[in-house]
Design a protein around this motif. Structure first.
Motif, PDB file in Angstrom:
ATOM      1  N   HIS A  75      23.670  22.570  55.339  1.00  0.00           N
ATOM      2  CA  HIS A  75      24.472  21.798  56.288  1.00  0.00           C
ATOM      3  C   HIS A  75      25.760  22.528  56.634  1.00  0.00           C
ATOM      4  CE1 HIS A  75      27.322  18.119  56.755  1.00  0.00           C
ATOM      5  NE2 HIS A  75      26.956  18.541  57.929  1.00  0.00           N
ATOM      6  N   TYR A  76      26.397  23.117  55.650  1.00  0.00           N
ATOM      7  CA  TYR A  76      27.626  23.852  55.891  1.00  0.00           C
ATOM      8  C   TYR A  76      27.347  25.326  56.173  1.00  0.00           C
ATOM      9  CZ  TYR A  76      30.033  19.675  54.589  1.00  0.00           C
ATOM     10  OH  TYR A  76      30.487  18.387  54.563  1.00  0.00           O
ATOM     11  N   THR A  77      26.176  25.614  56.629  1.00  0.00           N
ATOM     12  CA  THR A  77      25.723  26.957  56.994  1.00  0.00           C
ATOM     13  C   THR A  77      26.109  27.987  55.935  1.00  0.00           C
ATOM     14  OG1 THR A  77      27.682  27.385  58.387  1.00  0.00           O
ATOM     15  CG2 THR A  77      25.728  26.524  59.477  1.00  0.00           C
ATOM     16  N   THR A  78      26.021  27.565  54.704  1.00  0.00           N
ATOM     17  CA  THR A  78      26.335  28.356  53.524  1.00  0.00           C
ATOM     18  C   THR A  78      27.735  28.967  53.572  1.00  0.00           C
ATOM     19  OG1 THR A  78      25.265  30.384  54.317  1.00  0.00           O
ATOM     20  CG2 THR A  78      23.925  28.873  53.002  1.00  0.00           C
ATOM     21  N   THR A  79      28.615  28.338  54.359  1.00  0.00           N
ATOM     22  CA  THR A  79      30.002  28.768  54.384  1.00  0.00           C
ATOM     23  C   THR A  79      30.666  28.295  53.100  1.00  0.00           C
ATOM     24  OG1 THR A  79      30.063  28.609  56.773  1.00  0.00           O
ATOM     25  CG2 THR A  79      32.174  28.606  55.646  1.00  0.00           C
ATOM     26  N   HIS A  80      31.293  29.197  52.429  1.00  0.00           N
ATOM     27  CA  HIS A  80      31.922  28.878  51.147  1.00  0.00           C
ATOM     28  C   HIS A  80      33.242  29.621  51.077  1.00  0.00           C
ATOM     29  CE1 HIS A  80      32.657  28.770  46.848  1.00  0.00           C
ATOM     30  NE2 HIS A  80      32.620  30.081  46.813  1.00  0.00           N
ATOM     31  N   TRP A  81      34.256  28.960  50.671  1.00  0.00           N
ATOM     32  CA  TRP A  81      35.538  29.626  50.512  1.00  0.00           C
ATOM     33  C   TRP A  81      36.177  29.137  49.226  1.00  0.00           C
ATOM     34  CZ3 TRP A  81      34.228  26.054  54.130  1.00  0.00           C
ATOM     35  CH2 TRP A  81      34.845  24.819  54.051  1.00  0.00           C
ATOM     36  N   ARG A  82      37.034  29.953  48.722  1.00  0.00           N
ATOM     37  CA  ARG A  82      37.785  29.595  47.529  1.00  0.00           C
ATOM     38  C   ARG A  82      39.091  28.933  47.952  1.00  0.00           C
ATOM     39  NH1 ARG A  82      37.496  34.165  43.020  1.00  0.00           N
ATOM     40  NH2 ARG A  82      35.266  34.546  43.016  1.00  0.00           N
ATOM     41  N   HIS A  83      39.519  27.967  47.176  1.00  0.00           N
ATOM     42  CA  HIS A  83      40.846  27.423  47.400  1.00  0.00           C
ATOM     43  C   HIS A  83      41.873  28.504  47.039  1.00  0.00           C
ATOM     44  CE1 HIS A  83      38.725  23.569  47.312  1.00  0.00           C
ATOM     45  NE2 HIS A  83      39.774  23.103  47.963  1.00  0.00           N
ATOM     46  N   HIS A  84      43.039  28.395  47.603  1.00  0.00           N
ATOM     47  CA  HIS A  84      44.130  29.292  47.261  1.00  0.00           C
ATOM     48  C   HIS A  84      44.824  28.784  45.996  1.00  0.00           C
ATOM     49  CE1 HIS A  84      43.919  31.634  50.942  1.00  0.00           C
ATOM     50  NE2 HIS A  84      43.676  30.512  51.562  1.00  0.00           N
ATOM     51  N   GLU A  85      45.512  29.653  45.322  1.00  0.00           N
ATOM     52  CA  GLU A  85      46.212  29.261  44.092  1.00  0.00           C
ATOM     53  C   GLU A  85      47.167  28.092  44.333  1.00  0.00           C
ATOM     54  OE1 GLU A  85      46.857  33.174  41.507  1.00  0.00           O
ATOM     55  OE2 GLU A  85      47.310  33.447  43.646  1.00  0.00           O
ATOM     56  N   VAL A  86      47.835  28.102  45.452  1.00  0.00           N
ATOM     57  CA  VAL A  86      48.811  27.059  45.752  1.00  0.00           C
ATOM     58  C   VAL A  86      48.140  25.707  46.010  1.00  0.00           C
ATOM     59  CG1 VAL A  86      48.919  27.482  48.240  1.00  0.00           C
ATOM     60  CG2 VAL A  86      50.953  26.631  47.024  1.00  0.00           C
ATOM     61  N   ASP A  87      46.878  25.693  46.398  1.00  0.00           N
ATOM     62  CA  ASP A  87      46.177  24.429  46.659  1.00  0.00           C
ATOM     63  C   ASP A  87      46.111  23.548  45.415  1.00  0.00           C
ATOM     64  OD1 ASP A  87      45.699  25.187  49.293  1.00  0.00           O
ATOM     65  OD2 ASP A  87      43.763  26.085  48.803  1.00  0.00           O
ATOM     66  N   PHE A  88      46.205  24.143  44.259  1.00  0.00           N
ATOM     67  CA  PHE A  88      46.089  23.403  43.009  1.00  0.00           C
ATOM     68  C   PHE A  88      47.405  22.755  42.582  1.00  0.00           C
ATOM     69  CE2 PHE A  88      42.641  26.328  43.193  1.00  0.00           C
ATOM     70  CZ  PHE A  88      41.579  25.690  42.586  1.00  0.00           C
ATOM     71  N   ILE A  89      48.487  23.118  43.260  1.00  0.00           N
ATOM     72  CA  ILE A  89      49.809  22.617  42.859  1.00  0.00           C
ATOM     73  C   ILE A  89      50.581  22.031  44.049  1.00  0.00           C
ATOM     74  CG2 ILE A  89      50.043  24.091  40.817  1.00  0.00           C
ATOM     75  CD1 ILE A  89      51.793  25.971  42.617  1.00  0.00           C
ATOM     76  N   GLU A  90      49.893  21.340  44.919  1.00  0.00           N
ATOM     77  CA  GLU A  90      50.533  20.777  46.113  1.00  0.00           C
ATOM     78  C   GLU A  90      51.649  19.787  45.762  1.00  0.00           C
ATOM     79  OE1 GLU A  90      50.098  21.559  49.326  1.00  0.00           O
ATOM     80  OE2 GLU A  90      48.536  23.015  48.945  1.00  0.00           O
ATOM     81  N   ARG A  91      51.446  18.951  44.758  1.00  0.00           N
ATOM     82  CA  ARG A  91      52.474  17.975  44.363  1.00  0.00           C
ATOM     83  C   ARG A  91      53.729  18.685  43.871  1.00  0.00           C
ATOM     84  NH1 ARG A  91      55.903  14.818  42.271  1.00  0.00           N
ATOM     85  NH2 ARG A  91      55.550  12.626  41.912  1.00  0.00           N
ATOM     86  N   SER A  92      53.528  19.697  43.036  1.00  0.00           N
ATOM     87  CA  SER A  92      54.674  20.455  42.534  1.00  0.00           C
ATOM     88  C   SER A  92      55.386  21.184  43.668  1.00  0.00           C
ATOM     89  CB  SER A  92      54.227  21.474  41.486  1.00  0.00           C
ATOM     90  OG  SER A  92      53.720  20.823  40.352  1.00  0.00           O
ATOM     91  N   ARG A  93      54.626  21.666  44.609  1.00  0.00           N
ATOM     92  CA  ARG A  93      55.209  22.449  45.704  1.00  0.00           C
ATOM     93  C   ARG A  93      55.954  21.577  46.699  1.00  0.00           C
ATOM     94  NH1 ARG A  93      52.101  26.398  50.004  1.00  0.00           N
ATOM     95  NH2 ARG A  93      53.999  27.289  50.857  1.00  0.00           N
TER      96      ARG A  93
END
Length: 149
Positions: A75-93
């Protein structure tokens, strides 16, 4: 999950809904995909929605999933991406946002990175890694790039 469980010695059955598609079955046509070529057709398999048990369920085209062998990866045409390091700390940022439950992830990119790598190699991911200056760090190159080297 099925691959991991079977590798660990469990007996696993995977049930898929829909046809097994081959290369000739694909065209890059976003309109067709959204109208049901690769996803469930809400007129054939309607979804209903209600906010509470007391509410009357109403028809709502709210859930789309890959309706073929491979499901979401197709369904997503096998498109896959990694989150960025900052994506894991949005609240802190960014800090708290009133009326939301915004929180940092309970794990870091560094903790998740080996699993991204394992999945990419298990699936046979292709493309080029370590070429974008914005890409998060990798512990291993992308499989297809390794073949070309």
């Amino acid at each position: 999950m099925a691959k991991e469980l079977s590798t660990a010695g469990f007996h696993v059955v995977v049930l898929e809904q829909g046809p097994y598609l081959r290369e000739k079955d694909f065209q890059y046509d976003e309109q067709k995909i959204r109208l049901g070529a690769l996803v469930n057709d809400h007129t054939v398999r309607p979804n209903t929605f209600r906010q509470t048990e007391k509410d009357k369920a109403v028809l709502a085209a709210s859930i789309s999933y890959g309706l073929c062998v491979g499901g979401g990866t197709v369904h997503y045409t096998t498109t896959h991406w990694r989150h960025h390091e900052v994506d894991f700390i949005e609240r802190s940022r960014w800090g708290a946002i009133a009326g939301t439950g915004l929180a940092d992830w309970p794990l870091t990119y560094a903790e998740l990175e080996p699993y991204y790598t394992k999945a990419e190699w298990d699936i046979g991911y292709s493309g080029q890694g370590n070429v974008s200056p914005f890409e998060a760090p990798r512990s291993k190159t992308v499989p297809d790039a390794a073949i070309a080297e």
